[in-house]
Design an enzyme around this catalytic site. Structure first.
Site, PDB file in Angstrom:
ATOM      1  N   ASP A 202      45.549  31.591 -40.471  1.00 57.24           N
ATOM      2  CA  ASP A 202      46.850  32.688 -40.826  1.00 57.24           C
ATOM      3  C   ASP A 202      46.168  33.784 -41.337  1.00 57.24           C
ATOM      4  OD1 ASP A 202      45.658  31.877 -43.282  1.00 57.24           O
ATOM      5  OD2 ASP A 202      47.588  31.608 -44.237  1.00 57.24           O
ATOM      6  N   ASP A 204      46.221  37.270 -43.622  1.00 55.38           N
ATOM      7  CA  ASP A 204      46.371  37.507 -45.356  1.00 55.38           C
ATOM      8  C   ASP A 204      46.752  38.725 -45.345  1.00 55.38           C
ATOM      9  OD1 ASP A 204      44.906  35.132 -45.926  1.00 55.38           O
ATOM     10  OD2 ASP A 204      43.092  35.867 -45.134  1.00 55.38           O
ATOM     11  N   ASP A 253      51.406  32.975 -46.513  1.00 58.65           N
ATOM     12  CA  ASP A 253      51.551  33.448 -47.930  1.00 58.65           C
ATOM     13  C   ASP A 253      51.303  34.950 -47.944  1.00 58.65           C
ATOM     14  OD1 ASP A 253      48.829  33.888 -47.671  1.00 58.65           O
ATOM     15  OD2 ASP A 253      48.120  32.224 -48.730  1.00 58.65           O
TER      16      ASP A 253
END
Length: 479
Positions: A202, A204, A253
Protein backbone atom coordinates in the site's frame (compact mmCIF):
# COMPACT_ATOMS: atom_id res chain seq x y z
CA UNK A 1 -50.26 42.38 20.60
CA UNK A 2 -47.15 41.90 18.41
CA UNK A 3 -45.37 38.56 18.62
CA UNK A 4 -41.63 38.13 18.32
CA UNK A 5 -41.05 35.95 15.22
CA UNK A 6 -38.06 34.40 16.98
CA UNK A 7 -40.48 32.73 19.39
CA UNK A 8 -42.61 31.04 16.73
CA UNK A 9 -41.36 31.30 13.14
CA UNK A 10 -37.78 30.12 13.70
CA UNK A 11 -38.72 27.11 15.86
CA UNK A 12 -41.26 26.13 13.20
CA UNK A 13 -38.55 26.32 10.51
CA UNK A 14 -36.22 24.19 12.63
CA UNK A 15 -39.01 21.71 13.31
CA UNK A 16 -39.78 21.49 9.59
CA UNK A 17 -36.10 20.89 8.73
CA UNK A 18 -35.85 18.05 11.26
CA UNK A 19 -39.21 16.61 10.21
CA UNK A 20 -38.22 16.59 6.53
CA UNK A 21 -34.91 14.93 7.37
CA UNK A 22 -36.39 12.21 9.60
CA UNK A 23 -39.43 11.66 7.41
CA UNK A 24 -41.58 11.88 10.51
CA UNK A 25 -42.57 14.31 13.23
CA UNK A 26 -39.70 14.22 15.73
CA UNK A 27 -40.35 13.36 19.34
CA UNK A 28 -39.82 16.13 21.90
CA UNK A 29 -36.49 14.57 22.84
CA UNK A 30 -35.40 14.24 19.19
CA UNK A 31 -36.32 17.85 18.49
CA UNK A 32 -34.39 19.29 21.44
CA UNK A 33 -31.36 17.07 20.81
CA UNK A 34 -31.23 17.74 17.06
CA UNK A 35 -32.22 21.40 16.83
CA UNK A 36 -28.62 22.58 17.10
CA UNK A 37 -27.84 20.36 14.10
CA UNK A 38 -30.47 22.08 11.94
CA UNK A 39 -27.92 23.81 9.71
CA UNK A 40 -26.05 20.56 9.00
CA UNK A 41 -29.32 18.71 8.51
CA UNK A 42 -30.50 21.29 5.98
CA UNK A 43 -27.26 20.91 3.99
CA UNK A 44 -27.83 17.16 3.89
CA UNK A 45 -31.47 17.55 2.87
CA UNK A 46 -30.77 19.89 -0.07
CA UNK A 47 -27.67 17.96 -1.17
CA UNK A 48 -27.96 16.88 -4.81
CA UNK A 49 -27.86 13.09 -4.53
CA UNK A 50 -27.98 12.63 -8.32
CA UNK A 51 -24.72 14.51 -8.84
CA UNK A 52 -23.17 12.57 -5.97
CA UNK A 53 -24.26 9.25 -7.51
CA UNK A 54 -22.70 10.35 -10.80
CA UNK A 55 -19.38 11.17 -9.11
CA UNK A 56 -19.24 7.81 -7.34
CA UNK A 57 -19.99 6.01 -10.62
CA UNK A 58 -17.14 7.90 -12.31
CA UNK A 59 -14.78 7.02 -9.45
CA UNK A 60 -15.85 3.40 -9.81
CA UNK A 61 -15.22 3.39 -13.56
CA UNK A 62 -11.78 4.95 -13.21
CA UNK A 63 -10.37 3.24 -10.12
CA UNK A 64 -12.54 0.19 -9.37
CA UNK A 65 -13.45 -1.00 -12.88
CA UNK A 66 -12.73 -4.64 -12.00
CA UNK A 67 -15.19 -4.67 -9.09
CA UNK A 68 -18.35 -6.49 -10.12
CA UNK A 69 -21.18 -4.13 -9.21
CA UNK A 70 -23.83 -2.36 -11.27
CA UNK A 71 -24.69 1.33 -11.50
CA UNK A 72 -28.13 0.63 -10.03
CA UNK A 73 -26.59 -1.14 -7.02
CA UNK A 74 -24.36 1.86 -6.36
CA UNK A 75 -27.32 4.23 -6.58
CA UNK A 76 -29.43 2.07 -4.27
CA UNK A 77 -26.65 1.94 -1.65
CA UNK A 78 -26.20 5.71 -1.72
CA UNK A 79 -29.91 6.51 -1.49
CA UNK A 80 -30.31 3.91 1.24
CA UNK A 81 -27.59 5.53 3.35
CA UNK A 82 -28.98 9.03 2.86
CA UNK A 83 -32.39 7.83 4.09
CA UNK A 84 -31.03 5.70 6.93
CA UNK A 85 -32.08 8.27 9.53
CA UNK A 86 -35.75 7.67 8.74
CA UNK A 87 -35.48 4.19 10.27
CA UNK A 88 -33.24 5.23 13.18
CA UNK A 89 -34.61 6.25 16.57
CA UNK A 90 -31.51 6.10 18.76
CA UNK A 91 -30.23 9.65 19.36
CA UNK A 92 -26.57 8.59 19.45
CA UNK A 93 -26.88 6.80 16.12
CA UNK A 94 -28.70 9.80 14.63
CA UNK A 95 -25.81 12.07 15.64
CA UNK A 96 -23.35 9.66 13.99
CA UNK A 97 -25.38 9.53 10.78
CA UNK A 98 -25.62 13.33 10.67
CA UNK A 99 -21.89 13.73 11.27
CA UNK A 100 -20.87 11.26 8.56
CA UNK A 101 -23.44 12.49 6.04
CA UNK A 102 -22.20 16.04 6.71
CA UNK A 103 -18.65 15.00 5.85
CA UNK A 104 -19.85 13.52 2.56
CA UNK A 105 -21.98 16.47 1.47
CA UNK A 106 -19.37 19.12 2.35
CA UNK A 107 -16.09 17.47 1.34
CA UNK A 108 -16.49 14.53 -1.07
CA UNK A 109 -16.58 16.57 -4.26
CA UNK A 110 -13.39 18.49 -3.48
CA UNK A 111 -11.51 15.50 -2.07
CA UNK A 112 -12.45 12.52 -4.26
CA UNK A 113 -14.95 13.82 -6.80
CA UNK A 114 -12.29 16.06 -8.32
CA UNK A 115 -10.27 12.97 -9.27
CA UNK A 116 -12.75 12.25 -12.05
CA UNK A 117 -12.05 15.42 -14.04
CA UNK A 118 -9.14 15.96 -16.41
CA UNK A 119 -5.85 16.11 -14.57
CA UNK A 120 -3.12 18.72 -15.09
CA UNK A 121 -0.23 17.63 -17.28
CA UNK A 122 2.37 15.61 -15.40
CA UNK A 123 5.66 17.44 -15.07
CA UNK A 124 8.32 14.82 -15.66
CA UNK A 125 11.01 15.38 -13.06
CA UNK A 126 12.82 12.07 -12.70
CA UNK A 127 16.58 11.82 -12.43
CA UNK A 128 18.37 8.67 -13.51
CA UNK A 129 20.11 7.19 -10.47
CA UNK A 130 22.72 4.44 -10.62
CA UNK A 131 21.29 2.35 -7.79
CA UNK A 132 23.21 -0.78 -8.83
CA UNK A 133 26.48 0.84 -7.74
CA UNK A 134 25.19 1.05 -4.16
CA UNK A 135 23.80 -2.48 -3.82
CA UNK A 136 26.96 -4.11 -2.47
CA UNK A 137 27.53 -1.26 -0.03
CA UNK A 138 23.94 -1.50 1.20
CA UNK A 139 24.25 -5.27 1.55
CA UNK A 140 27.43 -4.89 3.61
CA UNK A 141 25.80 -2.32 5.91
CA UNK A 142 22.67 -4.39 6.42
CA UNK A 143 24.59 -7.62 6.94
CA UNK A 144 26.40 -6.14 9.94
CA UNK A 145 23.02 -5.21 11.43
CA UNK A 146 21.37 -8.56 10.73
CA UNK A 147 21.83 -9.70 14.32
CA UNK A 148 18.30 -10.37 15.57
CA UNK A 149 17.66 -13.87 16.87
CA UNK A 150 14.17 -14.91 15.81
CA UNK A 151 12.12 -16.54 18.53
CA UNK A 152 10.18 -19.20 16.63
CA UNK A 153 7.75 -19.51 19.53
CA UNK A 154 6.83 -15.84 19.24
CA UNK A 155 3.36 -15.40 17.80
CA UNK A 156 3.38 -12.70 15.15
CA UNK A 157 0.23 -10.79 14.33
CA UNK A 158 -0.93 -11.38 10.77
CA UNK A 159 -1.34 -8.34 8.58
CA UNK A 160 -4.13 -9.37 6.21
CA UNK A 161 -4.25 -7.24 3.09
CA UNK A 162 -7.45 -6.51 1.20
CA UNK A 163 -7.74 -7.31 -2.50
CA UNK A 164 -8.84 -3.67 -2.91
CA UNK A 165 -5.35 -2.33 -2.14
CA UNK A 166 -4.41 -2.24 -5.84
CA UNK A 167 -7.55 -0.21 -6.61
CA UNK A 168 -6.90 2.18 -3.75
CA UNK A 169 -3.27 2.54 -4.84
CA UNK A 170 -4.44 3.59 -8.31
CA UNK A 171 -6.72 6.18 -6.71
CA UNK A 172 -3.95 7.34 -4.35
CA UNK A 173 -1.53 7.98 -7.20
CA UNK A 174 -4.01 10.46 -8.65
CA UNK A 175 -4.93 11.83 -5.23
CA UNK A 176 -1.28 12.58 -4.45
CA UNK A 177 -1.00 14.60 -7.66
CA UNK A 178 -4.23 16.57 -7.14
CA UNK A 179 -3.69 17.25 -3.44
CA UNK A 180 0.08 17.60 -3.30
CA UNK A 181 -0.07 20.60 -0.95
CA UNK A 182 -1.88 18.62 1.74
CA UNK A 183 -0.75 15.02 1.11
CA UNK A 184 2.72 13.56 0.60
CA UNK A 185 4.01 10.00 0.53
CA UNK A 186 6.96 8.13 1.94
CA UNK A 187 8.07 4.51 2.13
CA UNK A 188 8.31 1.93 -0.64
CA UNK A 189 6.06 3.66 -3.17
CA UNK A 190 8.00 6.92 -2.89
CA UNK A 191 11.24 5.02 -3.51
CA UNK A 192 9.59 3.19 -6.41
CA UNK A 193 9.20 6.60 -8.08
CA UNK A 194 13.01 6.85 -7.96
CA UNK A 195 13.79 3.19 -8.61
CA UNK A 196 11.09 1.19 -10.49
CA UNK A 197 12.64 -2.06 -9.23
CA UNK A 198 11.34 -1.38 -5.72
CA UNK A 199 8.41 -3.55 -4.62
CA UNK A 200 5.61 -1.83 -2.74
CA UNK A 201 2.32 -2.75 -1.12
CA UNK A 202 0.00 0.00 0.00
CA UNK A 203 1.03 3.66 -0.29
CA UNK A 204 2.20 5.34 2.92
CA UNK A 205 0.94 8.90 3.32
CA UNK A 206 1.11 11.95 5.57
CA UNK A 207 -1.67 14.49 5.19
CA UNK A 208 -3.35 17.41 6.88
CA UNK A 209 -6.95 16.19 6.53
CA UNK A 210 -6.57 12.49 7.18
CA UNK A 211 -9.86 11.85 9.00
CA UNK A 212 -12.01 13.56 6.36
CA UNK A 213 -10.21 11.83 3.50
CA UNK A 214 -10.49 8.38 5.09
CA UNK A 215 -14.21 8.84 5.80
CA UNK A 216 -14.85 9.86 2.19
CA UNK A 217 -12.78 6.94 0.90
CA UNK A 218 -14.49 4.48 3.26
CA UNK A 219 -17.88 5.52 1.90
CA UNK A 220 -16.67 5.29 -1.69
CA UNK A 221 -15.56 1.70 -1.05
CA UNK A 222 -18.80 0.92 0.78
CA UNK A 223 -20.98 2.28 -2.02
CA UNK A 224 -19.01 0.41 -4.69
CA UNK A 225 -18.53 -2.94 -2.93
CA UNK A 226 -21.40 -3.03 -0.45
CA UNK A 227 -18.94 -4.10 2.27
CA UNK A 228 -18.96 -2.74 5.78
CA UNK A 229 -15.90 -0.53 6.20
CA UNK A 230 -14.38 0.30 9.59
CA UNK A 231 -11.96 3.11 10.46
CA UNK A 232 -9.71 2.44 13.45
CA UNK A 233 -7.51 4.70 15.57
CA UNK A 234 -4.52 3.18 17.39
CA UNK A 235 -3.59 4.95 20.68
CA UNK A 236 0.17 4.30 20.57
CA UNK A 237 0.52 5.72 17.03
CA UNK A 238 0.06 9.47 16.98
CA UNK A 239 -2.78 10.74 14.79
CA UNK A 240 -2.93 7.45 12.92
CA UNK A 241 -6.02 5.93 11.32
CA UNK A 242 -6.50 2.81 9.23
CA UNK A 243 -9.31 1.59 6.99
CA UNK A 244 -10.17 -2.11 7.19
CA UNK A 245 -12.98 -4.15 5.72
CA UNK A 246 -15.45 -6.22 7.73
CA UNK A 247 -13.01 -9.17 7.72
CA UNK A 248 -10.25 -7.04 9.29
CA UNK A 249 -8.30 -6.83 6.02
CA UNK A 250 -6.06 -3.77 5.76
CA UNK A 251 -6.93 -1.34 2.94
CA UNK A 252 -5.03 1.90 3.65
CA UNK A 253 -3.74 3.92 6.58
CA UNK A 254 -2.68 7.51 7.10
CA UNK A 255 -0.96 9.78 9.60
CA UNK A 256 -2.42 13.22 10.14
CA UNK A 257 -0.11 16.20 10.73
CA UNK A 258 -0.62 19.93 11.14
CA UNK A 259 -0.04 22.23 8.18
CA UNK A 260 2.93 23.87 9.93
CA UNK A 261 4.53 20.44 10.30
CA UNK A 262 3.80 19.64 6.66
CA UNK A 263 5.53 22.87 5.65
CA UNK A 264 8.85 21.90 7.26
CA UNK A 265 9.00 18.24 6.19
CA UNK A 266 11.85 17.96 3.64
CA UNK A 267 10.36 16.80 0.36
CA UNK A 268 11.12 16.47 -3.33
CA UNK A 269 8.83 16.73 -6.38
CA UNK A 270 8.52 13.77 -8.76
CA UNK A 271 5.85 13.55 -11.48
CA UNK A 272 3.55 16.05 -9.71
CA UNK A 273 3.86 14.12 -6.42
CA UNK A 274 5.71 15.29 -3.32
CA UNK A 275 7.62 12.57 -1.50
CA UNK A 276 9.49 12.83 1.77
CA UNK A 277 13.13 13.56 0.96
CA UNK A 278 14.92 10.17 0.73
CA UNK A 279 17.71 11.61 2.91
CA UNK A 280 15.15 12.06 5.67
CA UNK A 281 13.76 8.60 4.98
CA UNK A 282 17.24 7.08 5.20
CA UNK A 283 17.74 8.67 8.62
CA UNK A 284 14.39 7.29 9.71
CA UNK A 285 15.41 3.82 8.53
CA UNK A 286 18.66 4.02 10.52
CA UNK A 287 16.66 5.19 13.53
CA UNK A 288 14.13 2.38 13.17
CA UNK A 289 16.83 -0.30 13.15
CA UNK A 290 17.14 0.40 16.88
CA UNK A 291 13.71 -1.22 17.17
CA UNK A 292 14.14 -4.95 17.79
CA UNK A 293 11.05 -5.77 15.70
CA UNK A 294 12.56 -4.01 12.69
CA UNK A 295 15.75 -6.06 12.97
CA UNK A 296 13.60 -9.19 13.01
CA UNK A 297 11.97 -7.97 9.78
CA UNK A 298 15.45 -7.47 8.31
CA UNK A 299 16.44 -11.05 9.08
CA UNK A 300 13.29 -12.35 7.36
CA UNK A 301 13.64 -10.40 4.11
CA UNK A 302 17.08 -8.77 3.76
CA UNK A 303 16.74 -8.24 0.00
CA UNK A 304 13.68 -6.03 0.43
CA UNK A 305 15.64 -3.78 2.78
CA UNK A 306 18.68 -3.91 0.50
CA UNK A 307 16.75 -2.50 -2.47
CA UNK A 308 15.44 0.37 -0.35
CA UNK A 309 18.77 1.09 1.31
CA UNK A 310 20.68 1.07 -2.00
CA UNK A 311 18.14 3.48 -3.52
CA UNK A 312 18.48 5.94 -0.65
CA UNK A 313 22.26 5.67 -0.52
CA UNK A 314 22.48 6.48 -4.23
CA UNK A 315 20.14 9.42 -3.71
CA UNK A 316 22.30 10.94 -0.93
CA UNK A 317 25.48 10.25 -2.90
CA UNK A 318 24.07 12.03 -5.95
CA UNK A 319 22.33 14.86 -4.08
CA UNK A 320 24.78 15.64 -1.28
CA UNK A 321 28.04 14.42 -2.79
CA UNK A 322 28.59 11.93 0.03
CA UNK A 323 31.86 10.03 -0.43
CA UNK A 324 31.80 6.50 0.96
CA UNK A 325 35.41 6.09 2.05
CA UNK A 326 34.95 4.75 5.58
CA UNK A 327 36.01 8.02 7.26
CA UNK A 328 33.61 8.27 10.17
CA UNK A 329 35.41 10.72 12.51
CA UNK A 330 33.32 10.88 15.71
CA UNK A 331 30.41 8.75 14.57
CA UNK A 332 28.44 7.29 16.11
CA UNK A 333 28.46 9.88 18.87
CA UNK A 334 29.18 8.61 22.38
CA UNK A 335 26.03 7.33 24.12
CA UNK A 336 25.73 6.51 27.83
CA UNK A 337 22.55 4.92 29.14
CA UNK A 338 21.03 5.33 32.59
CA UNK A 339 18.86 2.22 32.64
CA UNK A 340 17.15 3.07 35.93
CA UNK A 341 15.97 6.51 34.80
CA UNK A 342 15.67 5.39 31.15
CA UNK A 343 17.67 8.30 29.75
CA UNK A 344 20.50 8.12 27.21
CA UNK A 345 23.08 10.93 27.14
CA UNK A 346 24.54 11.58 23.69
CA UNK A 347 27.70 13.69 23.43
CA UNK A 348 27.02 16.12 20.57
CA UNK A 349 29.65 18.86 21.03
CA UNK A 350 31.81 17.61 18.13
CA UNK A 351 29.03 18.34 15.63
CA UNK A 352 26.50 20.80 17.01
CA UNK A 353 26.25 23.98 19.06
CA UNK A 354 24.50 22.12 21.91
CA UNK A 355 26.98 20.07 23.92
CA UNK A 356 24.83 17.04 24.68
CA UNK A 357 21.43 15.51 24.08
CA UNK A 358 19.34 13.88 26.78
CA UNK A 359 17.21 11.22 25.12
CA UNK A 360 14.24 10.13 27.21
CA UNK A 361 12.69 6.71 26.72
CA UNK A 362 9.50 7.73 28.55
CA UNK A 363 7.55 10.57 26.96
CA UNK A 364 5.65 11.56 30.11
CA UNK A 365 8.89 12.00 32.04
CA UNK A 366 10.26 14.27 29.31
CA UNK A 367 7.06 16.35 29.32
CA UNK A 368 7.30 16.74 33.09
CA UNK A 369 10.96 17.75 32.96
CA UNK A 370 10.30 20.30 30.20
CA UNK A 371 7.63 21.88 32.42
CA UNK A 372 10.14 22.05 35.27
CA UNK A 373 12.60 23.83 32.97
CA UNK A 374 9.94 26.50 32.37
CA UNK A 375 10.90 26.49 28.68
CA UNK A 376 8.28 27.10 26.01
CA UNK A 377 10.31 26.70 22.82
CA UNK A 378 9.97 22.95 22.26
CA UNK A 379 9.24 21.71 18.73
CA UNK A 380 6.67 18.97 18.24
CA UNK A 381 6.91 17.30 14.83
CA UNK A 382 4.12 14.84 15.59
CA UNK A 383 4.32 11.47 13.82
CA UNK A 384 7.11 12.72 11.54
CA UNK A 385 9.59 12.08 14.36
CA UNK A 386 7.30 10.76 17.11
CA UNK A 387 8.92 13.26 19.41
CA UNK A 388 9.30 16.77 20.69
CA UNK A 389 12.69 18.47 20.77
CA UNK A 390 13.87 21.25 23.06
CA UNK A 391 17.24 22.99 23.19
CA UNK A 392 17.77 24.73 26.53
CA UNK A 393 21.08 25.94 28.02
CA UNK A 394 23.09 24.14 25.32
CA UNK A 395 21.36 20.83 26.00
CA UNK A 396 18.91 19.11 23.67
CA UNK A 397 16.00 17.25 25.25
CA UNK A 398 14.05 14.74 23.19
CA UNK A 399 12.08 11.49 23.29
CA UNK A 400 12.98 8.23 21.53
CA UNK A 401 10.06 5.89 20.92
CA UNK A 402 12.04 2.80 19.90
CA UNK A 403 13.87 0.19 21.92
CA UNK A 404 17.51 0.71 22.86
CA UNK A 405 19.70 -2.27 22.01
CA UNK A 406 22.56 -3.14 24.35
CA UNK A 407 25.72 -4.97 23.28
CA UNK A 408 26.71 -5.64 26.90
CA UNK A 409 25.46 -4.75 30.34
CA UNK A 410 25.02 -0.97 30.41
CA UNK A 411 26.54 -0.51 26.93
CA UNK A 412 24.52 0.96 24.05
CA UNK A 413 24.80 -1.16 20.90
CA UNK A 414 26.25 0.72 17.92
CA UNK A 415 23.03 0.09 15.97
CA UNK A 416 21.09 2.07 18.58
CA UNK A 417 23.85 4.66 18.89
CA UNK A 418 23.50 5.34 15.17
CA UNK A 419 19.71 5.39 15.57
CA UNK A 420 20.00 8.07 18.25
CA UNK A 421 22.35 10.10 16.04
CA UNK A 422 19.87 9.80 13.16
CA UNK A 423 17.08 10.99 15.48
CA UNK A 424 19.06 14.14 16.25
CA UNK A 425 19.79 14.66 12.54
CA UNK A 426 16.06 14.53 11.77
CA UNK A 427 15.69 17.63 13.94
CA UNK A 428 18.54 19.33 12.10
CA UNK A 429 16.86 18.69 8.75
CA UNK A 430 13.44 19.84 9.97
CA UNK A 431 14.87 23.09 11.33
CA UNK A 432 17.20 23.76 8.37
CA UNK A 433 20.25 23.22 10.56
CA UNK A 434 23.62 21.85 9.51
CA UNK A 435 23.63 18.09 9.00
CA UNK A 436 25.65 17.10 5.92
CA UNK A 437 29.04 16.46 7.58
CA UNK A 438 27.34 14.56 10.35
CA UNK A 439 25.32 12.59 7.78
CA UNK A 440 28.49 11.68 5.88
CA UNK A 441 30.22 10.47 9.04
CA UNK A 442 27.13 8.56 10.16
CA UNK A 443 26.81 6.68 6.87
CA UNK A 444 30.52 5.94 6.75
CA UNK A 445 30.33 4.57 10.30
CA UNK A 446 28.08 1.82 8.92
CA UNK A 447 30.77 0.53 6.55
CA UNK A 448 33.00 -2.50 7.15
CA UNK A 449 31.47 -3.38 10.52
CA UNK A 450 31.46 -6.79 12.14
CA UNK A 451 28.27 -8.22 13.55
CA UNK A 452 27.88 -7.49 17.26
CA UNK A 453 25.34 -9.70 19.07
CA UNK A 454 22.50 -8.11 21.02
CA UNK A 455 22.92 -8.62 24.77
CA UNK A 456 19.49 -7.22 25.68
CA UNK A 457 17.22 -4.30 24.92
CA UNK A 458 15.08 -1.79 26.78
CA UNK A 459 11.31 -1.98 26.57
CA UNK A 460 9.36 0.57 24.58
CA UNK A 461 7.42 3.30 26.32
CA UNK A 462 3.91 2.08 27.14
CA UNK A 463 1.32 4.43 25.65
CA UNK A 464 -1.97 5.01 27.49
CA UNK A 465 -5.27 5.37 25.67
CA UNK A 466 -7.92 3.28 24.03
CA UNK A 467 -8.61 2.19 20.50
CA UNK A 468 -11.10 4.34 18.63
CA UNK A 469 -13.19 3.42 15.63
CA UNK A 470 -15.90 4.48 13.21
CA UNK A 471 -18.28 1.71 12.22
CA UNK A 472 -20.37 2.99 9.30
CA UNK A 473 -22.77 0.04 9.26
CA UNK A 474 -23.54 0.22 12.98
CA UNK A 475 -23.53 4.05 13.17
CA UNK A 476 -20.95 4.16 15.95
CA UNK A 477 -18.13 6.65 16.49
CA UNK A 478 -15.82 6.00 19.47
CA UNK A 479 -12.82 8.32 19.87
Amino acid sequence: MNRNPDQNTLPNITLKIIETYLGRVPSVNEYHMLKLQARNIQKITVFNKDIFVSLVKKNKKRFFSDVDTSASEIKDRILSYFSKQTQTYNIGKLFTIIELQSVLVTTYTDILGVLTIKAPNVISSKISYNVTSMEELARDMLNSMNVAVIDKAKVMGRHNVSSLVKNVNKLMEEYLRRHNKSCICYGSYSLYLINPNIRYGDIDILQTNSRTFLIDLAFLIKFITGNNIILSKIPYLRNYMVIKDENDNHIIDSFNIRQDTMNVVPKIFIDNIYIVDPTFQLLNMIKMFSQIDRLEDLSKDPEKFNARMATMLEYVRYTHGIVFDGKRNNMPMKCIIDENNRIVTVTTKDYFSFKKCLVYLDENVLSSDILDLNADTSCDFESVTNSVYLIHDNIMYTYFSNTILLSDKGKVHEISARGLCAHILLYQMLTSGEYKQCLSDLLNSMMNRDKIPIYSHTERDKKPGRHGFINIEKDIIVF
